[in-house]
Design a protein around this motif. Sequence first.
Motif, mmCIF file in Angstrom:
data_model
loop_
_atom_site.group_PDB
_atom_site.id
_atom_site.type_symbol
_atom_site.label_atom_id
_atom_site.label_comp_id
_atom_site.label_asym_id
_atom_site.label_seq_id
_atom_site.Cartn_x
_atom_site.Cartn_y
_atom_site.Cartn_z
ATOM 1 N N MET A 136 -3.460 10.946 3.601
ATOM 2 C CA MET A 136 -4.561 11.840 3.940
ATOM 3 C C MET A 136 -3.886 12.927 4.737
ATOM 4 O O MET A 136 -4.528 14.026 4.866
ATOM 5 N N LEU A 137 -2.923 12.913 5.613
ATOM 6 C CA LEU A 137 -2.219 13.727 6.467
ATOM 7 C C LEU A 137 -1.333 14.566 5.733
ATOM 8 O O LEU A 137 -0.783 15.544 6.473
ATOM 9 N N GLY A 138 -1.044 14.323 4.604
ATOM 10 C CA GLY A 138 0.170 15.066 3.841
ATOM 11 C C GLY A 138 1.383 14.804 4.353
ATOM 12 O O GLY A 138 2.574 15.485 4.073
ATOM 13 N N TRP A 139 1.640 13.590 4.917
ATOM 14 C CA TRP A 139 3.081 13.321 4.939
ATOM 15 C C TRP A 139 3.865 12.910 3.908
ATOM 16 O O TRP A 139 3.443 11.920 3.060
ATOM 17 N N ARG A 140 5.133 13.114 3.973
ATOM 18 C CA ARG A 140 5.997 12.791 2.665
ATOM 19 C C ARG A 140 6.786 11.446 2.871
ATOM 20 O O ARG A 140 6.899 10.517 2.106
ATOM 21 N N ARG A 141 7.413 11.350 4.131
ATOM 22 C CA ARG A 141 8.247 10.142 4.376
ATOM 23 C C ARG A 141 7.814 9.621 5.753
ATOM 24 O O ARG A 141 7.538 10.178 6.725
ATOM 25 N N VAL A 142 7.698 8.280 5.621
ATOM 26 C CA VAL A 142 7.193 7.421 6.723
ATOM 27 C C VAL A 142 8.312 6.305 6.898
ATOM 28 O O VAL A 142 8.849 5.798 6.063
ATOM 29 N N PHE A 143 8.441 5.587 8.087
ATOM 30 C CA PHE A 143 9.239 4.658 8.205
ATOM 31 C C PHE A 143 8.167 3.621 8.864
ATOM 32 O O PHE A 143 7.886 3.598 10.182
ATOM 33 N N PHE A 144 8.317 2.389 8.121
ATOM 34 C CA PHE A 144 7.705 1.034 8.722
ATOM 35 C C PHE A 144 8.605 0.426 9.830
ATOM 36 O O PHE A 144 9.910 0.113 9.503
#
Length: 471
Positions: A136-144
């Motif tokens: 929804m926020l247009g984030w491409r890469r995340v780290f859990f």
Amino acid sequence: MNRYVAGIRQYGTHRSLTGQRVPRRPRTGPLGLDAIIVPGTRPAAYLDHAVTLARAAKCSLVILCSHYLDGREVKEYLDARSFSGAIVIQLPAGYAHPLFDFRGLLAIKDQLPPACGSHVTDLSMKRNVGLVLAKMLGWRRVFFLDDDIRDISYPDLQRTVDMLRSFSAAGMWITDFPDNSIVCHANRVTGGSQDVFVSGAALAVDCQGDIDFFPDIYNEDWLFFFDAASKGELGNSYLNATQLYYYPFANAERAAWQEFGDALAEGLYALLHLRRDVGQATSEYWGKFLEARRNFLETALSRVKQAPPDMQDEITASLQSALKSLSDITPDLCARYVEAWRQDLKSWKQRWAGIRKMPSVDAALLELGLETTPAHNLKRILHPQDRAMLLRTSGQVAIPKFDTLSEMADRYSAQRLDSPVHDEKRIALARDHTQHRRQSQVDEVIAVVHMTVLYCQLRVIRIFSLRRLST
């Protein structure tokens, strides 16, 4: 066919199923990280490592709170750390949303072994919320990042994220303390060959394109990146991270709770070792794998005497509990679970493709039926000395009677602490040693009393000084 049947077993390592290309110095520069997502359950102080990494990476920090972690406590902690780039979400108990409608798995949930309901967790829901929020926020890469993971340096974090150039997901190597199930810990402790695998506890994910979801089951992360592993798109940086230590054999019921998810995941990845796809996870296949799983557990149980003596009873109880749970798992149940999971995955990908980008965090959370925890007023975070001043009130001050303290010291000095010796046969050397020891005790008491008198004098001087300043 015989070679195929012989290969249906529990594998001690799955290293060959992950890619290992770690970029050294990317020519195009490091990939940007949009957010670190923490599914938190422990008190706020456990977020220290996540805050440090988010600050170094200059990225957002999403903290999903439940259990022992309260969003208001998190806000206070972040304010004290002067960290403002966090989205703190209190996940309500029993939270549900149409985006997370996995009706196939929900329908089969009541058919799972009874032990599967002995422990309730919202870990998969938190991770799914993190994925949708990123979309929804247009984030491409995340780290859990789990709140019990430590010792990840920023360069190692960046190198793992950079692997998303070649992989759709990439994890780190959590070997100290090993990130394993209870029965796999038992296998290692009893002398079996046991490795670790990529984990959702420290996992970089590319949110662009099709993406899977985390099912509500133990080893939900293995199912999340199963398709990536099957296509050679699961990376492993082999950069070390640490999991906070816990004793894995304290509760045998947890081994029973883990058994279905652990057996299912190990069986699915055994298929990949055999170069078979998920379509071949039939009842016939599961019948052979569950037999191999039972052999794995019984072999570990037969080696329990090789474990440290003070752990043997608890390891035995954990393995027996897992075996009991395994007896409730049928080949047909495993096949139907996989079928329901794959059907829900198709529906999920359709919903995922239809998720709209939101103009703000508040709009995204409103769409999800959630809200961020409001910020505290930074002006009300006081220095410890200022808080102490607020506790002081005017009034009479009681002055210690120094003559009384002196009398105490004199009395202890004069007091005879040694008792009569009734054993006349005791040798003189022993008597002298006892008297010397007791005289030392008297000297220690006198020293403590004198120090107490000096401390009280200093406190009285400080109290009068403070009162004089306040007037």
